[in-house]
Design an enzyme around this catalytic site. Structure first.
Site, PDB file in Angstrom:
ATOM      1  N   ARG A 110       0.806  -1.223   0.000  1.00  0.00           N
ATOM      2  CA  ARG A 110       0.000   0.000   0.000  1.00  0.00           C
ATOM      3  C   ARG A 110       0.837   1.269   0.000  1.00  0.00           C
ATOM      4  O   ARG A 110       0.319   2.348  -0.324  1.00  0.00           O
ATOM      5  CB  ARG A 110      -1.017  -0.043   1.158  1.00  0.00           C
ATOM      6  CG  ARG A 110      -2.188  -0.965   0.838  1.00  0.00           C
ATOM      7  CD  ARG A 110      -3.054  -1.223   2.048  1.00  0.00           C
ATOM      8  NE  ARG A 110      -2.565  -2.334   2.837  1.00  0.00           N
ATOM      9  CZ  ARG A 110      -2.894  -2.553   4.104  1.00  0.00           C
ATOM     10  NH1 ARG A 110      -3.685  -1.708   4.724  1.00  0.00           N
ATOM     11  NH2 ARG A 110      -2.428  -3.595   4.756  1.00  0.00           N
TER      12      ARG A 110
ATOM     13  N   GLU B 124       2.370  -6.994  12.651  1.00  0.00           N
ATOM     14  CA  GLU B 124       1.274  -7.102  13.615  1.00  0.00           C
ATOM     15  C   GLU B 124       0.683  -8.515  13.618  1.00  0.00           C
ATOM     16  O   GLU B 124       0.259  -9.017  14.636  1.00  0.00           O
ATOM     17  CB  GLU B 124       0.183  -6.062  13.290  1.00  0.00           C
ATOM     18  CG  GLU B 124      -0.768  -5.795  14.437  1.00  0.00           C
ATOM     19  CD  GLU B 124      -1.875  -4.799  14.072  1.00  0.00           C
ATOM     20  OE1 GLU B 124      -1.960  -4.363  12.913  1.00  0.00           O
ATOM     21  OE2 GLU B 124      -2.673  -4.488  14.973  1.00  0.00           O
TER      22      GLU B 124
HETATM   23  O1  LIG Z   1       3.988  -1.463  11.457  1.00  0.00           O
HETATM   24  P1  LIG Z   1       3.715  -2.894  11.109  1.00  0.00           P
HETATM   25  O2  LIG Z   1       3.224  -3.706  12.281  1.00  0.00           O
HETATM   26  O3  LIG Z   1       4.880  -3.554  10.449  1.00  0.00           O
HETATM   27  O4  LIG Z   1       2.498  -2.926  10.095  1.00  0.00           O
HETATM   28  C1  LIG Z   1       2.321  -2.015   9.061  1.00  0.00           C
HETATM   29  C2  LIG Z   1       2.381  -2.681   7.717  1.00  0.00           C
HETATM   30  O5  LIG Z   1       1.338  -3.672   7.633  1.00  0.00           O
HETATM   31  C3  LIG Z   1       0.586  -3.429   6.442  1.00  0.00           C
HETATM   32  O6  LIG Z   1       1.076  -4.096   5.364  1.00  0.00           O
HETATM   33  P2  LIG Z   1       0.944  -5.672   5.149  1.00  0.00           P
HETATM   34  O7  LIG Z   1       2.233  -6.312   5.577  1.00  0.00           O
HETATM   35  O8  LIG Z   1      -0.296  -6.155   5.787  1.00  0.00           O
HETATM   36  O9  LIG Z   1       0.930  -5.810   3.587  1.00  0.00           O
HETATM   37  P3  LIG Z   1       0.040  -5.205   2.394  1.00  0.00           P
HETATM   38  O10 LIG Z   1       0.364  -3.722   2.286  1.00  0.00           O
HETATM   39  O11 LIG Z   1       0.557  -5.980   1.258  1.00  0.00           O
HETATM   40  O12 LIG Z   1      -1.405  -5.450   2.689  1.00  0.00           O
HETATM   41  C4  LIG Z   1       0.709  -1.941   6.230  1.00  0.00           C
HETATM   42  O13 LIG Z   1       0.428  -1.595   4.885  1.00  0.00           O
HETATM   43  C5  LIG Z   1       2.137  -1.674   6.618  1.00  0.00           C
HETATM   44  O14 LIG Z   1       3.028  -1.923   5.534  1.00  0.00           O
HETATM   45  N1  LIG Z   2      -4.902  -2.415  11.774  1.00  0.00           N
HETATM   46  C1  LIG Z   2      -4.503  -2.352  10.515  1.00  0.00           C
HETATM   47  N2  LIG Z   2      -5.278  -1.813   9.552  1.00  0.00           N
HETATM   48  C2  LIG Z   2      -4.855  -1.754   8.271  1.00  0.00           C
HETATM   49  N3  LIG Z   2      -3.664  -2.211   7.870  1.00  0.00           N
HETATM   50  C3  LIG Z   2      -2.861  -2.741   8.788  1.00  0.00           C
HETATM   51  N4  LIG Z   2      -1.619  -3.253   8.704  1.00  0.00           N
HETATM   52  C4  LIG Z   2      -1.240  -3.654   9.935  1.00  0.00           C
HETATM   53  N5  LIG Z   2      -2.205  -3.408  10.824  1.00  0.00           N
HETATM   54  C5  LIG Z   2      -3.230  -2.841  10.142  1.00  0.00           C
END
Ligand SMILES: O=P(O)(O)OC[C@H]1O[C@H](OP(=O)(O)OP(=O)(O)O)[C@H](O)[C@@H]1O
Ligand SMILES: Nc1ncnc2[nH]cnc12
Length: 186
Positions: A75, A112
């Protein structure tokens, strides 16, 4: 061309974010940024705001210009290229394991919900370049912390970590070494 981008405010942009309890798993309150992208004026407002904050930070850090905007898979790619254009910087992706061709360096991190690996192409950042890291959301900080390590390992200087959303209760910014800013707190 008529546009309501001047009348769009960050508060209005924030009100577009939708919250889904228990997605993608129980206990997670998922913040969905995609409704913003259904309104061009809201996207414009948000990108301009990110660019203004970045320019102010580059000025106060007295680092010259931001040379590279690094966007985080997936994202962060929604914001990185547009922000890079505004800053006159190059855009570089950091991707999840196995997505980038050619020589890469890797870093394993905790997020997370689970473990993951991030990669960057080895020649994407030159030693001494000023780097801004952008992502949609800061949760635990695991993802951005890993991105900082990759940038530093290539010799880049992390000038700013920029997020649209920060989940303040998770304290993610404590695990980041670079200056950190978010547009909205939840
Ligand atoms: O601070 P953190 O605990 O590391 O979490 C934040 C990350 O988690 C989500 O991505 P995700 O890994 O879910 O991947 P995506 O963008 O492909 O959905 C979000 O877009 C951040 O990149
Ligand atoms: N709570 C949350 N909502 C959307 N994206 C996330 N990536 C990690 N935690 C998230």
């Amino acid at each position: 061309m008529p546009s309501d981008s001047e009348t769009y405010t960050i508060e209005k942009v924030k009100s577009l974010i939708k919250t889904y309890p228990d997605f993608p798993q129980e206990g997670i309150l998922f913040r969905d940024i995609f409704p913003i992208f259904q309104i061009p004026a809201a996207v414009d407002c948000l990108i301009n705001y990110l660019a203004e904050l970045a320019l102010e930070e580059a000025k106060s850090a007295k680092c010259g210009k931001i040379d590279v905007v690094v966007g985080l898979d997936a994202r962060g790619f929604l914001f990185g290229p547009s922000l890079a254009i505004k800053l006159g910087a190059k855009f570089v992706p950091i991707r999840k394991r196995g997505k980038l061709p050619g020589p890469t360096i890797k870093y394993e991190y905790q997020k997370e919900y689970g473990l993951d690996v991030l990669e960057i192409q080895s020649d994407a950042i030159l030693p001494g370049e000023n780097v801004l890291i952008v992502d949609d959301l800061l949760a635990t900080g695991g993802t951005c912390g890993a991105a900082e390590k990759l940038v530093l390992n290539l010799g880049g200087r992390v000038i700013l970590n920029q997020f649209v959303i920060e989940l303040v209760g998770l304290g993610g910014r404590k695990s980041l070494s670079g200056k950190t800013m978010s547009v909205m707190e939840f």
